[in-house]
Enzyme design. Sequence first.
Site, PDB file in Angstrom:
ATOM      1  N   CYS A   1       0.813  -1.232   0.000  1.00  0.00           N
ATOM      2  CA  CYS A   1       0.000   0.000   0.000  1.00  0.00           C
ATOM      3  C   CYS A   1       0.840   1.273   0.000  1.00  0.00           C
ATOM      4  O   CYS A   1       0.306   2.364  -0.172  1.00  0.00           O
ATOM      5  CB  CYS A   1      -0.977  -0.025   1.167  1.00  0.00           C
TER       6      CYS A   1
ATOM      7  N   HIS B   1      -2.956   7.301   2.648  1.00  0.00           N
ATOM      8  CA  HIS B   1      -3.409   5.993   2.165  1.00  0.00           C
ATOM      9  C   HIS B   1      -4.748   5.688   2.827  1.00  0.00           C
ATOM     10  O   HIS B   1      -4.967   5.990   3.996  1.00  0.00           O
ATOM     11  CB  HIS B   1      -2.376   4.921   2.512  1.00  0.00           C
TER      12      HIS B   1
ATOM     13  N   ASN C   1     -10.068   0.030   0.496  1.00  0.00           N
ATOM     14  CA  ASN C   1      -8.611   0.105   0.422  1.00  0.00           C
ATOM     15  C   ASN C   1      -8.165  -0.401  -0.945  1.00  0.00           C
ATOM     16  O   ASN C   1      -8.290  -1.585  -1.236  1.00  0.00           O
ATOM     17  CB  ASN C   1      -8.016  -0.748   1.552  1.00  0.00           C
TER      18      ASN C   1
END
Length: 307
Positions: free
Chosen positions: A108, A232, A262
Amino acid sequence: MGVRFLGWGVAVPDRIVTNDELSETLDTTDEWIFERTGIHERRVGGTAKSLGVEAGRRALQDANVDPLSIDFLVLATTTPDRLIPATAPMVANELGLVAPAMDVNAACSGFMYALRTAQGLLATGATRVLVVGSENLSRWTDWNDRTMAVLLGDGAGAVVLEKTDDEGDLLSFHLGSDGSLADLLTCEHGGTIWMDGKEVFRRAVRIVVESAEHAMKDANVTADDLSLVIPHQANVRIISAACSRLGIEMERAVVVLDRFGNTSSASIPLAFDDARTNGRVKPGELALMTGFGAGMTWASAVVRWSR
Ligand code: COA
Protein backbone atom coordinates in the site's frame (compact mmCIF):
# COMPACT_ATOMS: atom_id res chain seq x y z
CA MET A 1 16.53 19.99 -9.86
CA GLY A 2 12.93 19.43 -8.91
CA VAL A 3 9.93 17.38 -9.94
CA ARG A 4 6.67 18.82 -11.28
CA PHE A 5 3.29 17.06 -11.32
CA LEU A 6 2.07 17.64 -14.87
CA GLY A 7 -1.18 15.71 -14.96
CA TRP A 8 -3.21 13.11 -13.09
CA GLY A 9 -5.73 10.41 -13.99
CA VAL A 10 -7.73 7.71 -12.22
CA ALA A 11 -9.80 4.68 -13.19
CA VAL A 12 -12.17 2.45 -11.24
CA PRO A 13 -14.33 -0.45 -12.40
CA ASP A 14 -18.04 0.27 -12.96
CA ARG A 15 -19.23 -2.51 -10.66
CA ILE A 16 -20.11 -1.17 -7.19
CA VAL A 17 -20.29 -3.66 -4.31
CA THR A 18 -22.07 -2.16 -1.32
CA ASN A 19 -21.79 -3.25 2.30
CA ASP A 20 -25.39 -4.42 2.09
CA GLU A 21 -24.52 -6.66 -0.84
CA LEU A 22 -21.64 -8.21 1.13
CA SER A 23 -24.01 -8.74 4.07
CA GLU A 24 -26.07 -11.05 1.88
CA THR A 25 -23.26 -13.63 1.76
CA LEU A 26 -21.13 -12.77 4.81
CA ASP A 27 -21.90 -12.63 8.52
CA THR A 28 -21.55 -8.84 8.61
CA THR A 29 -23.58 -5.64 8.44
CA ASP A 30 -23.33 -2.21 6.86
CA GLU A 31 -23.26 -0.74 10.39
CA TRP A 32 -20.30 -2.88 11.50
CA ILE A 33 -18.27 -2.18 8.38
CA PHE A 34 -18.96 1.55 8.33
CA GLU A 35 -18.40 2.05 12.07
CA ARG A 36 -15.14 0.08 12.16
CA THR A 37 -13.67 1.21 8.83
CA GLY A 38 -15.57 4.14 7.29
CA ILE A 39 -16.22 2.08 4.12
CA HIS A 40 -19.65 2.14 2.45
CA GLU A 41 -18.85 0.49 -0.86
CA ARG A 42 -15.98 -0.53 -3.12
CA ARG A 43 -15.41 -1.08 -6.86
CA VAL A 44 -14.68 -4.57 -8.15
CA GLY A 45 -13.42 -5.61 -11.57
CA GLY A 46 -10.83 -5.01 -14.28
CA THR A 47 -7.20 -6.05 -14.12
CA ALA A 48 -4.04 -4.30 -13.01
CA LYS A 49 -3.31 -3.76 -16.70
CA SER A 50 -6.73 -2.53 -17.84
CA LEU A 51 -7.18 -0.14 -14.92
CA GLY A 52 -3.57 1.03 -15.19
CA VAL A 53 -3.99 1.75 -18.90
CA GLU A 54 -7.15 3.79 -18.32
CA ALA A 55 -5.62 5.84 -15.48
CA GLY A 56 -2.38 6.29 -17.44
CA ARG A 57 -4.24 7.49 -20.54
CA ARG A 58 -6.15 10.05 -18.50
CA ALA A 59 -2.97 11.30 -16.85
CA LEU A 60 -1.29 11.74 -20.25
CA GLN A 61 -4.36 13.66 -21.49
CA ASP A 62 -4.48 15.78 -18.35
CA ALA A 63 -0.78 16.58 -18.74
CA ASN A 64 -1.33 17.18 -22.47
CA VAL A 65 1.84 15.32 -23.41
CA ASP A 66 2.71 12.93 -26.22
CA PRO A 67 3.12 9.33 -24.98
CA LEU A 68 6.38 9.24 -26.92
CA SER A 69 7.78 11.98 -24.67
CA ILE A 70 7.63 9.66 -21.63
CA ASP A 71 11.11 8.35 -20.73
CA PHE A 72 10.08 5.74 -18.17
CA LEU A 73 7.01 4.04 -16.73
CA VAL A 74 7.04 2.99 -13.08
CA LEU A 75 3.95 0.99 -12.14
CA ALA A 76 3.18 0.25 -8.52
CA THR A 77 1.11 -2.85 -7.93
CA THR A 78 0.83 -5.53 -5.32
CA THR A 79 -1.53 -7.51 -7.57
CA PRO A 80 0.20 -7.86 -10.96
CA ASP A 81 -1.79 -9.72 -13.60
CA ARG A 82 1.02 -12.25 -13.97
CA LEU A 83 4.18 -13.19 -12.08
CA ILE A 84 6.00 -12.52 -15.35
CA PRO A 85 5.95 -10.33 -17.29
CA ALA A 86 5.55 -7.32 -15.06
CA THR A 87 2.38 -5.30 -15.69
CA ALA A 88 4.27 -2.12 -16.61
CA PRO A 89 5.55 -3.15 -20.08
CA MET A 90 2.02 -4.24 -21.10
CA VAL A 91 0.57 -0.93 -19.89
CA ALA A 92 3.35 0.97 -21.69
CA ASN A 93 2.58 -0.89 -24.90
CA GLU A 94 -1.15 -0.12 -24.72
CA LEU A 95 -0.45 3.54 -24.05
CA GLY A 96 1.92 3.85 -27.03
CA LEU A 97 4.97 4.52 -24.88
CA VAL A 98 8.39 3.63 -26.22
CA ALA A 99 10.22 3.53 -22.92
CA PRO A 100 11.57 1.25 -20.21
CA ALA A 101 8.83 0.07 -17.88
CA MET A 102 8.90 -1.80 -14.60
CA ASP A 103 6.74 -2.73 -11.64
CA VAL A 104 7.36 -1.67 -8.05
CA ASN A 105 5.78 -3.65 -5.23
CA ALA A 106 5.73 -1.89 -1.89
CA ALA A 107 2.15 -2.95 -1.11
CA CYS A 108 0.00 0.00 0.00
CA SER A 109 3.04 2.32 0.02
CA GLY A 110 3.53 1.43 -3.64
CA PHE A 111 2.44 4.70 -5.19
CA MET A 112 4.77 6.65 -2.90
CA TYR A 113 7.66 4.28 -3.58
CA ALA A 114 7.02 4.64 -7.33
CA LEU A 115 7.03 8.43 -6.99
CA ARG A 116 10.34 8.26 -5.16
CA THR A 117 11.76 5.98 -7.85
CA ALA A 118 10.57 8.41 -10.53
CA GLN A 119 12.22 11.28 -8.68
CA GLY A 120 15.50 9.37 -8.84
CA LEU A 121 15.05 8.65 -12.55
CA LEU A 122 14.39 12.34 -13.22
CA ALA A 123 17.53 13.25 -11.27
CA THR A 124 19.61 10.91 -13.42
CA GLY A 125 18.63 11.77 -16.98
CA ALA A 126 14.92 11.21 -17.56
CA THR A 127 12.79 14.23 -18.47
CA ARG A 128 9.30 12.79 -18.07
CA VAL A 129 8.16 9.76 -16.11
CA LEU A 130 4.70 8.21 -15.88
CA VAL A 131 3.87 6.75 -12.48
CA VAL A 132 0.88 4.42 -12.20
CA GLY A 133 -0.60 2.69 -9.16
CA SER A 134 -2.97 -0.09 -10.21
CA GLU A 135 -4.62 -2.82 -8.17
CA ASN A 136 -6.83 -5.83 -8.72
CA LEU A 137 -7.14 -6.79 -5.05
CA SER A 138 -10.49 -8.52 -5.56
CA ARG A 139 -8.63 -11.35 -7.34
CA TRP A 140 -6.67 -12.12 -4.17
CA THR A 141 -9.56 -11.65 -1.77
CA ASP A 142 -11.29 -14.57 -0.05
CA TRP A 143 -14.90 -13.48 -0.51
CA ASN A 144 -15.90 -15.83 2.30
CA ASP A 145 -13.59 -14.11 4.80
CA ARG A 146 -15.51 -11.25 6.38
CA THR A 147 -12.38 -9.84 8.00
CA MET A 148 -10.76 -9.07 4.61
CA ALA A 149 -13.53 -8.97 2.00
CA VAL A 150 -15.10 -5.85 3.49
CA LEU A 151 -11.87 -3.86 3.31
CA LEU A 152 -10.48 -4.12 -0.22
CA GLY A 153 -11.34 -2.68 -3.63
CA ASP A 154 -9.96 -2.33 -7.17
CA GLY A 155 -8.76 0.85 -8.90
CA ALA A 156 -5.89 2.79 -10.41
CA GLY A 157 -4.33 6.23 -10.45
CA ALA A 158 -1.51 7.84 -12.42
CA VAL A 159 0.59 10.97 -12.60
CA VAL A 160 2.96 12.39 -15.21
CA LEU A 161 6.10 13.86 -13.65
CA GLU A 162 8.50 16.25 -15.31
CA LYS A 163 11.96 17.45 -14.37
CA THR A 164 12.24 21.15 -13.54
CA ASP A 165 15.15 23.47 -12.81
CA ASP A 166 13.45 25.00 -9.78
CA GLU A 167 12.57 23.43 -6.43
CA GLY A 168 9.57 21.65 -7.97
CA ASP A 169 6.50 20.23 -6.26
CA LEU A 170 8.11 17.47 -4.15
CA LEU A 171 9.75 19.16 -1.19
CA SER A 172 10.73 16.14 0.89
CA PHE A 173 10.44 12.39 1.10
CA HIS A 174 10.76 9.89 3.91
CA LEU A 175 10.52 6.15 3.32
CA GLY A 176 11.15 3.04 5.35
CA SER A 177 10.54 -0.67 5.71
CA ASP A 178 10.61 -3.33 8.41
CA GLY A 179 10.57 -6.89 7.10
CA SER A 180 10.37 -8.33 10.62
CA LEU A 181 6.66 -7.46 10.33
CA ALA A 182 6.19 -9.39 7.07
CA ASP A 183 3.70 -11.87 8.54
CA LEU A 184 1.26 -9.20 9.76
CA LEU A 185 -0.21 -8.71 6.29
CA THR A 186 0.57 -11.35 3.73
CA CYS A 187 -0.54 -13.33 0.68
CA GLU A 188 1.18 -16.55 -0.34
CA HIS A 189 1.47 -17.59 -4.01
CA GLY A 190 -1.93 -18.86 -5.05
CA GLY A 191 -3.46 -17.82 -1.73
CA THR A 192 -5.57 -14.92 -0.52
CA ILE A 193 -4.72 -11.83 1.48
CA TRP A 194 -4.55 -12.30 5.26
CA MET A 195 -3.97 -9.70 7.94
CA ASP A 196 -3.60 -9.31 11.68
CA GLY A 197 -5.89 -6.27 11.56
CA LYS A 198 -5.45 -5.10 15.13
CA GLU A 199 -1.64 -5.17 15.01
CA VAL A 200 -1.51 -3.56 11.57
CA PHE A 201 -3.81 -0.83 12.85
CA ARG A 202 -1.61 -0.15 15.88
CA ARG A 203 1.60 -0.09 13.84
CA ALA A 204 0.07 1.95 11.02
CA VAL A 205 -0.86 4.88 13.23
CA ARG A 206 2.61 5.03 14.76
CA ILE A 207 4.35 4.62 11.41
CA VAL A 208 2.31 7.33 9.67
CA VAL A 209 2.95 9.80 12.47
CA GLU A 210 6.72 9.14 12.56
CA SER A 211 7.14 9.20 8.83
CA ALA A 212 5.03 12.35 8.42
CA GLU A 213 7.06 14.09 11.11
CA HIS A 214 10.31 13.17 9.31
CA ALA A 215 8.98 14.46 5.98
CA MET A 216 7.74 17.72 7.52
CA LYS A 217 11.05 18.28 9.30
CA ASP A 218 12.99 17.66 6.08
CA ALA A 219 10.75 20.13 4.22
CA ASN A 220 11.12 22.61 7.08
CA VAL A 221 7.37 22.92 7.57
CA THR A 222 5.00 22.22 10.46
CA ALA A 223 1.60 20.55 10.56
CA ASP A 224 0.02 24.03 10.73
CA ASP A 225 1.48 24.85 7.31
CA LEU A 226 -0.34 21.99 5.58
CA SER A 227 -3.64 22.70 3.90
CA LEU A 228 -4.25 19.08 2.93
CA VAL A 229 -3.34 15.55 3.99
CA ILE A 230 -3.66 12.88 1.32
CA PRO A 231 -3.28 9.62 3.22
CA HIS A 232 -3.41 5.99 2.17
CA GLN A 233 -7.03 4.90 2.50
CA ALA A 234 -7.15 1.79 4.72
CA ASN A 235 -9.40 2.75 7.60
CA VAL A 236 -10.82 6.16 8.51
CA ARG A 237 -9.98 5.47 12.15
CA ILE A 238 -6.29 5.12 11.23
CA ILE A 239 -6.44 8.44 9.36
CA SER A 240 -8.18 10.21 12.21
CA ALA A 241 -5.88 8.78 14.91
CA ALA A 242 -2.77 9.76 12.92
CA CYS A 243 -4.11 13.25 12.15
CA SER A 244 -5.02 13.79 15.78
CA ARG A 245 -1.51 12.87 16.92
CA LEU A 246 -0.04 15.18 14.29
CA GLY A 247 -2.32 18.03 15.43
CA ILE A 248 -4.20 18.13 12.12
CA GLU A 249 -8.01 18.44 12.09
CA MET A 250 -9.82 15.79 10.03
CA GLU A 251 -11.25 18.57 7.83
CA ARG A 252 -7.80 18.82 6.24
CA ALA A 253 -7.63 15.09 5.42
CA VAL A 254 -8.96 13.65 2.17
CA VAL A 255 -11.14 10.56 2.65
CA VAL A 256 -12.39 8.50 -0.30
CA LEU A 257 -12.36 5.04 1.25
CA ASP A 258 -16.10 5.34 1.90
CA ARG A 259 -16.53 4.88 -1.89
CA PHE A 260 -13.51 2.78 -2.84
CA GLY A 261 -12.33 0.83 0.22
CA ASN A 262 -8.61 0.10 0.42
CA THR A 263 -7.20 0.13 -3.12
CA SER A 264 -3.55 -0.18 -2.02
CA SER A 265 -1.27 1.65 -4.49
CA ALA A 266 -4.24 3.36 -6.15
CA SER A 267 -5.54 4.99 -2.97
CA ILE A 268 -3.39 8.12 -2.85
CA PRO A 269 -4.03 9.16 -6.48
CA LEU A 270 -7.74 8.40 -6.02
CA ALA A 271 -7.73 10.70 -2.98
CA PHE A 272 -5.79 13.37 -4.88
CA ASP A 273 -8.31 13.22 -7.71
CA ASP A 274 -11.19 13.69 -5.28
CA ALA A 275 -9.45 16.67 -3.65
CA ARG A 276 -8.78 18.30 -7.00
CA THR A 277 -12.32 17.69 -8.26
CA ASN A 278 -13.61 19.38 -5.12
CA GLY A 279 -11.33 22.41 -5.54
CA ARG A 280 -9.13 21.52 -2.57
CA VAL A 281 -5.83 21.54 -4.51
CA LYS A 282 -4.72 25.17 -4.64
CA PRO A 283 -1.50 26.47 -6.24
CA GLY A 284 1.07 27.48 -3.66
CA GLU A 285 -0.44 25.42 -0.85
CA LEU A 286 1.29 22.56 0.96
CA ALA A 287 0.09 18.99 1.36
CA LEU A 288 1.29 15.81 2.98
CA MET A 289 1.00 12.51 1.12
CA THR A 290 1.52 9.50 3.35
CA GLY A 291 1.23 5.76 2.91
CA PHE A 292 1.89 2.51 4.77
CA GLY A 293 1.36 -1.12 4.02
CA ALA A 294 2.49 -4.71 4.03
CA GLY A 295 6.19 -5.31 4.43
CA MET A 296 5.74 -3.30 6.44
CA THR A 297 6.61 -0.32 4.31
CA TRP A 298 5.88 3.35 4.72
CA ALA A 299 6.46 6.64 2.90
CA SER A 300 5.57 10.30 3.35
CA ALA A 301 6.19 13.35 1.19
CA VAL A 302 5.52 17.06 1.54
CA VAL A 303 4.39 18.66 -1.72
CA ARG A 304 3.63 22.17 -2.86
CA TRP A 305 1.09 22.36 -5.67
CA SER A 306 2.34 24.51 -8.51
CA ARG A 307 -0.84 24.15 -10.57
N1 COA B 1 -18.38 -7.98 10.28
C1 COA B 1 -18.76 -8.23 11.52
N2 COA B 1 -17.92 -8.62 12.51
C2 COA B 1 -16.62 -8.72 12.17
C3 COA B 1 -16.14 -8.47 10.89
C4 COA B 1 -17.08 -8.08 9.91
N3 COA B 1 -16.73 -7.81 8.64
N4 COA B 1 -14.80 -8.66 10.87
C5 COA B 1 -14.46 -9.02 12.11
N5 COA B 1 -15.55 -9.07 12.89
C6 COA B 1 -15.64 -9.42 14.31
C7 COA B 1 -14.45 -10.18 14.81
O1 COA B 1 -14.60 -11.55 14.54
C8 COA B 1 -14.49 -9.86 16.28
O2 COA B 1 -15.44 -10.68 16.88
P1 COA B 1 -15.18 -11.24 18.37
O3 COA B 1 -15.13 -10.04 19.25
O4 COA B 1 -16.37 -12.10 18.59
O5 COA B 1 -13.90 -11.98 18.29
C9 COA B 1 -15.03 -8.44 16.33
O6 COA B 1 -15.67 -8.22 15.06
C10 COA B 1 -13.95 -7.40 16.51
O7 COA B 1 -12.93 -7.67 15.57
P2 COA B 1 -11.59 -6.85 15.56
O8 COA B 1 -10.65 -7.46 14.58
O9 COA B 1 -11.14 -6.69 16.98
O10 COA B 1 -12.13 -5.45 15.03
P3 COA B 1 -11.36 -4.12 14.87
O11 COA B 1 -12.07 -3.03 15.54
O12 COA B 1 -9.89 -4.28 15.13
O13 COA B 1 -11.53 -3.84 13.31
C11 COA B 1 -10.31 -3.98 11.26
C12 COA B 1 -11.00 -4.75 12.39
C13 COA B 1 -9.74 -4.97 10.27
C14 COA B 1 -11.34 -3.12 10.58
C15 COA B 1 -9.20 -3.12 11.87
O14 COA B 1 -8.41 -3.88 12.72
C16 COA B 1 -8.34 -2.49 10.83
O15 COA B 1 -8.77 -1.65 10.10
N6 COA B 1 -7.03 -2.83 10.83
C17 COA B 1 -6.07 -2.26 9.94
C18 COA B 1 -6.46 -2.57 8.56
C19 COA B 1 -5.54 -1.96 7.58
O16 COA B 1 -5.21 -0.84 7.68
N7 COA B 1 -5.10 -2.75 6.62
C20 COA B 1 -4.40 -2.36 5.49
C21 COA B 1 -3.06 -1.87 5.76
S1 COA B 1 -2.43 -1.23 4.29
